[in-house]
Scaffold this active site. Structure first.
Site, mmCIF file in Angstrom:
data_model
loop_
_atom_site.group_PDB
_atom_site.id
_atom_site.type_symbol
_atom_site.label_atom_id
_atom_site.label_comp_id
_atom_site.label_asym_id
_atom_site.label_seq_id
_atom_site.Cartn_x
_atom_site.Cartn_y
_atom_site.Cartn_z
ATOM 1 N N LYS A 79 19.773 -24.375 -13.972
ATOM 2 C CA LYS A 79 21.144 -24.127 -13.498
ATOM 3 C C LYS A 79 21.288 -22.673 -13.061
ATOM 4 C CE LYS A 79 25.882 -24.799 -15.344
ATOM 5 N NZ LYS A 79 26.637 -25.180 -16.564
ATOM 6 N N SER A 158 30.036 -28.870 -15.631
ATOM 7 C CA SER A 158 29.653 -27.995 -14.552
ATOM 8 C C SER A 158 28.172 -28.043 -14.172
ATOM 9 C CB SER A 158 29.999 -26.550 -14.925
ATOM 10 O OG SER A 158 29.237 -26.130 -16.040
ATOM 11 N N SER A 182 29.764 -29.490 -20.390
ATOM 12 C CA SER A 182 29.095 -29.353 -19.090
ATOM 13 C C SER A 182 27.662 -29.858 -19.002
ATOM 14 C CB SER A 182 29.117 -27.898 -18.655
ATOM 15 O OG SER A 182 30.336 -27.633 -18.028
#
Ligand code: GLN
Length: 490
Positions: A79, A158, A182
């Site tokens: 990420k 997210s 997330s």
């Protein structure tokens, strides 16, 4: 052949490499090609192909010299919130445009030290604020489960890019972060496994901070065993993070061999919302039956303060975010909008650099921390947080893990909730309580809804008891099987 290689899980790929069935170069090329083929999903925001190719050559050389490390040659996507040395890192925010860290986050560094290879920085909601990946300045991610000719469905957020790239079989594993859901929520929306370890299990050093008392790194994978394998390599004490726990990391992979006879599984009655779609409540019932059939003992438990969790989270997280994001002033990192004096420079930089949702969080955070409102909001929310942790402590006197749905819906179409922040926040209703209490939790793909979209079930464990959590997760996985998006041909 090459797309088959991208479909291997972490353990399978490690076995294949060890047996000489494939090389790291072939594996990395397969993942690069699969990511290229999945370009329209918009999962990858920084190209790491050249670097990955060089690392793969090096991995193959080490193996030939019998110096292979446990994850030698395994591709992992990361990420864009993890600082990666020499590779642009922006948390998908305009304000970090041009930021290339000179250091590597502890968690990603541990993966590379174990031999893994960075293949792709993944798209995410800006500064990890969101549940749909639509707040990213790099644009939305398309969920690989979206109907071929239909609207784009969100991957969740997210960590939407990490979940989607794993679901699309374009990498065996990805790293995400979870502050209020997330990792787990996008895992549920994309039909993959997502593990949020206990707060303190993994170092936060080098991860761009959102809400420091909640943020935790963890893996997204296509199997529970692979999640355990990655966790084992990223967990552990780090003197550079004062909140990382000085505890030995158990042999998580071996723990998966254990059996769950006599395991006590709690079902929290407060999670039975009237508004829950029947596909989700039915699946939850199915999960209960699977555990019973596996020899576990099921118990109804009560977590009385559950309904205060979401409002408390949306006070605590923005409060911490407003403090953490104060550092982006256009002077030290990333983008700068010039002004005639420093004040104007700060104001312009922050106005131009932060997206709407991030600005909203900063304003909420500033408000709840301000004099006159602090006691009414922030202090109150902290008190609620203590109650919630106490609820879990009580429940865990009677049970070993809790079983709940991960999300109150399956993946929804892009744009559906962007005009209504509260509707978006409700996505986290089942995930934030464990976050507030700092407990480990995992989402395991458990079934499909009537539209054929994946749904996860969540398990929550005792602090630092990832072993029991993962053992329980294998029960769900064995019963439910695994799921691949129809667009990714079998
Ligand atoms: N969706 C939640 C939020 O927007 C959780 C995000 C996260 O866990 N990073 O705050």
């Amino acid at each position: 052949m090459s797309s088959d290689l991208a479909r291997l899980g972490v353990a399978e790929a490690a076995d294949g490499l060890a047996a000489g069935d494939c090389s790291a170069v072939e594996l990395v090329e397969a993942c690069i090609a699969a990511q290229e083929a999945a370009r329209d999903l918009n999962v990858v925001v920084a190209d790491t192909a050249e670097r990955a190719r060089a690392a793969a050559v090096h991995a193959d050389q080490r193996r030939r010299r019998n110096e292979a490390r446990p994850l030698e040659g395994i591709p992992v996507a990361v990420k864009d919130i993890f600082c990666t040395e020499g590779v642009a890192t922006t948390a998908c925010s305009r304000i970090l445009d041009g930021f290339v860290p000179e250091y590597e986050s502890t968690v990603s560094a541990r993966l590379w030290e174990a031999g893994a290879i960075l293949v792709g920085k993944t798209n995410m909601d800006e500064f990890a604020m969101g549940s749909s990946n639509e707040t990213s300045r790099c644009g939305p991610v398309r969920n690989p489960w979206s109907p071929v000719d239909g609207p784009s469905l969100v991957p969740g957020g997210s960590s939407g890019g990490s979940a989607a790239v794993v679901a699309a079989s374009a990498v065996p594993a990805a790293l995400g972060t979870d502050t209020g859901g997330s990792i787990r929520q996008p895992a549920s929306f994309c039909g993959v496994v997502g593990l949020k370890p206990t707060y303190g299990r993994c170092s936060r050093w080098g991860i761009i901070a959102f809400a420091s008392s909640l943020d935790q790194a963890g893996p997204l994978t296509r199997s529970v065993a692979d999640a355990a394998l990655i966790l084992e390599h990223i967990a552990g004490f780090d003197p550079r993070d004062s909140t990382s726990a000085d505890l030995a990391v158990p042999d998580l992979h071996a723990a998966l061999q254990g059996n769950v006879k006599g395991l006590r599984v709690g079902v929290p009655s407060e999670y039975r919302l009237d508004s829950l779609p029947s596909s989700i409540s039915d699946l939850w019932e199915q999960g209960i039956v699977w555990f019973r059939d596996a020899g576990a003992e099921l118990r109804e438990v009560s977590l009385p303060h559950t309904r205060y969790a979401l409002p408390a989270y949306y006070i605590v997280a923005p409060a911490e975010a407003s403090a953490n994001l104060a550092r982006y002033d256009g002077v030290r990192f990333g983008a700068r909008s010039m002004g005639t004096d420093p004040d104007e420079l700060y104001t312009r930089t922050r106005r131009d650099g932060f997206g709407e949702e991030v600005r909203r969080r900063i304003m909420i955070g500033g408000y709840v921390l301000s004099e006159g409102y602090y006691d009414a909001y922030y202090l109150r929310a902290q008190q609620v947080r203590t109650r919630i942790a106490e609820d879990f402590r009580q429940a865990f006197q009677d049970v070993d893990v809790l079983l709940t749905p991960t999300t109150p819906s399956s993946a929804f179409p892009e744009g559906d909730k962007t005009d209504d922040p509260l509707a978006m926040y409700v996505n986290d209703i089942f995930t934030v309580p464990a976050s507030l209490a700092g407990l480990p939790a995992i989402s395991v793909p458990a079934g499909l809804d009537e539209a054929g979209l994946p749904l996860g079930l969540q398990l929550v464990g005792r602090a630092f008891d990832e072993v029991t959590l993962l053992q329980a997760a294998t029960i769900l996985e064995d019963a439910a099987g695994t799921f691949r998006p129809p667009t990714v041909a079998a």
